[in-house]
Design an enzyme around this catalytic site. Structure first.
Site, PDB file in Angstrom:
ATOM      1  N   VAL A 155       0.848  -1.190   0.000  1.00 45.25           N
ATOM      2  CA  VAL A 155       0.000   0.000   0.000  1.00 45.25           C
ATOM      3  C   VAL A 155       0.883   1.239   0.000  1.00 45.25           C
ATOM      4  O   VAL A 155       1.800   1.372   0.822  1.00 45.25           O
ATOM      5  CB  VAL A 155      -0.944   0.023   1.221  1.00 45.25           C
ATOM      6  CG1 VAL A 155      -1.873   1.228   1.139  1.00 45.25           C
ATOM      7  CG2 VAL A 155      -1.759  -1.255   1.296  1.00 45.25           C
ATOM      8  N   ASP A 201     -11.639 -10.515   5.359  1.00 47.46           N
ATOM      9  CA  ASP A 201     -10.383 -10.301   6.096  1.00 47.46           C
ATOM     10  C   ASP A 201     -10.558  -9.209   7.143  1.00 47.46           C
ATOM     11  O   ASP A 201      -9.698  -8.342   7.314  1.00 47.46           O
ATOM     12  CB  ASP A 201      -9.256  -9.936   5.125  1.00 47.46           C
ATOM     13  CG  ASP A 201      -7.865 -10.039   5.772  1.00 47.46           C
ATOM     14  OD1 ASP A 201      -7.741 -10.763   6.787  1.00 47.46           O
ATOM     15  OD2 ASP A 201      -6.922  -9.415   5.269  1.00 47.46           O
TER      16      ASP A 201
END
Length: 535
Positions: free
Chosen positions: A30, A138
């Site tokens: 990210v 998740d």
């Protein structure tokens, strides 16, 4: 948290300038980036081994499109994606603030008020996510961000593209964090598909961890943790009260025994009511936010994928109501000391009657009322006394349920078969009984000693009607109320919405009340709540 760019990191992705590295995960890296418009965004770059897999790219594209349907008020909004880029990437809203994992790591277990706020915020996000037909897969403390204006759930839905790609995911390999995985994710022979209940299990484990600082199934290794999830009850020592009961239900081994996200939210808001949280007529538009966010509530069980369009006729209208009033929910339920200042500041709480406290008409529906600065009326004030809506919503007033479109009133005679009439007599009198953020609709006809509440009945052909039912909160007897406009006498009108079956409608051909999801069709039937005195 900034990690700094490393050698080999990209400096540009599509039209985005990469500024910094925010972190790594099992699915990729990210980065903090700047959009062409100058907005800071988070860009998740997929791991290189997926780049040349056409099956993955197709699934990734499909999941991104689904994730874009999730309303952004409690999630990191999906802004852009390029499944065909090498490597593929996803662009989402950049959220300032630490993750819940970081908060727990630095501060330890949360206090009661903080914990309840986190539980409500994540349940609200799951309701919106599931309502859009998406499964998170998740959910964990690292994927819950504590932002100044409220919590944001990130990384929702995309895990499926990775997990379902056969070339890269072996039979015994799943994407996610073991401590928050539901039993059905480990046991492929159970016959239970991985659906929204798996996210509910993760919610239970997340809340338990936030309350105690440990995982309720914690073992010495991932294998030991997985075995405990499959075979042992959770260790909820240190978690008490009604929240413990909700967490325990969320952690049931059987997915069908877990509540939906919407049921979790009802339970949490009921606790807030009992704890003294404000619930009044002025909060109605705020409660509609949650209801509209739960638009595909039945999808929580995988039973349907209908969106909010199926609940209130026009999906666009439903979400405008929801987004326009979400601040009312956050301001009431989320303490400022955890999430920053109230979002409303000088804005008034919406009044479902369409009037401000000063008595001036609001321009439009709930979202218009939410933006009108005014002071909320206090108990005993002239405006409060003149307006019975708060007492109606509290179950303290008898009412007629006036069908606006046919100028008739609902009637429940002693035989329990609902009809319409002229509004005279005891058969036409009802009260609203609050249950969480929803209501049961109860007849006050003294001749109905059994089954005095309205409930949805499905016949052999699948047709759904309203009949007398036992006064127990079930999926058939709970109704949300959504402000829709005004009747010909200038009174506010509302839709009655059942999460499981759809809105209450009048059939001009059959001359009867029925319940049905409408898709994108317009909502044809609304109701006025006509005051008929104290109960």
């Amino acid at each position: 948290m900034s990690d700094g760019l490393r050698p080999g990191d990209p400096t540009h992705l599509g039209g985005y300038d990469v500024l910094d590295r925010l972190g790594d995960g099992g699915m990729g890296t990210v980065f903090l980036a700047r959009s062409p418009q100058g907005r800071r965004v988070a860009v998740k770059v997929v791991r290189p081994e997926f780049s040349h897999d056409e099956e993955f790219r197709g699934r990734f594209r499909s999941e991104v499109n689904r994730a874009r349907q999730v309303p952004p008020f409690c999630t990191a909004e999906v802004l852009d994606a390029d499944p065909d880029h090498n490597p593929p990437y996803l662009v989402v809203e950049y959220v300032e603030g630490p993750s819940l994992a970081q908060v727990i790591r630095e501060q330890g277990p949360l206090g009661a008020a903080q914990l309840h706020s986190i539980a409500v915020g994540v349940a609200t996000a799951l309701t919106a996510i599931h309502g859009a037909g998406v499964i998170h897969r998740d959910l964990k403390p690292a994927n819950v961000l504590v932002a100044p204006g409220g919590i944001k759930v990130i990384d929702f839905g995309i895990a499926r593209a990775f997990e379902a790609t056969s070339q890269h995911t072996r039979t015994n390999q799943v994407v996610g964090t073991v401590s928050y995985m539901a039993p059905e994710r480990f046991d492929a022979t159970s016959g239970h598909p991985v659906g929204p209940p798996a996210d509910i299990f993760a919610w239970g484990a997340l809340v338990a961890h936030a309350a105690t600082g440990r995982n309720p199934f914690g073992g010495d290794s991932p294998t030991a943790t997985a075995m405990r999830i499959l075979t042992q009850p959770p260790d909820l020592t240190g978690l008490g009260g009604t929240l413990r009961e909700l967490v325990s239900r969320a952690l049931e081994k059987d997915p069908a025994a877990r509540p939906t996200a919407r049921e979790l939210l009802d339970g949490l808001l009921t606790v807030a009511d009992q704890g003294g949280a404000a619930r009044s007529a002025q909060d109605l538009a705020g409660m509609s936010t949650v209801r509209m966010a739960r638009a595909g509530g039945g999808a929580d069980r995988g039973r349907r994928s209908t969106s909010s369009a199926g609940r209130a006729g026009s999906g666009r209208r439903g979400w405008l109501i929801a987004l326009g009033s979400v601040a009312a929910v956050i301001a009431v339920l989320v303490p400022a000391f955890l999430f920053g200042p109230h979002l409303l500041n000088n804005q008034a709480k919406p009044d479902p009657t369409g009037s401000t406290a000063a008595g001036s008409p609001a321009a439009g529906g709930a979202s218009a009322a939410a933006s009108t600065p005014a002071a909320a009326p206090t108990t005993g004030s002239p405006s409060a006394a003149a307006d019975p809506t708060e007492a109606i919503l509290a179950g303290q007033r008898r009412i007629l349920l006036h069908v606006v479109e046919i100028d008739r009133d609902l009637s429940l005679p002693s035989d329990g078969e609902l009809g319409v009439g002229d509004g005279t007599g005891k058969e036409a009198l009802f009260v609203l009984e609050p249950v969480g953020v929803d209501f049961m609709i109860k007849s006050v006809n003294p001749e109905i000693a059994h089954r005095p509440c309205l409930g949805v009945k499905r016949d052999a052909e699948g047709e759904k009607s309203l009949v007398g039912a036992d006064c127990r909160p079930t999926k058939a007897t709970l109704f949300a109320i959504s402000r829709e406009g005004k009747d010909d006498k200038g009174r506010p009108s509302y839709a009655f919405l059942n999460d499981e079956y759809g809105p209450v409608q009048w059939s001009p051909t059959r001359k009867e009340i029925f319940v049905e999801f409408l898709g994108d069709a317009p909502l044809d039937t609304t109701f006025s709540l006509v005051d008929r005195g104290a109960v």
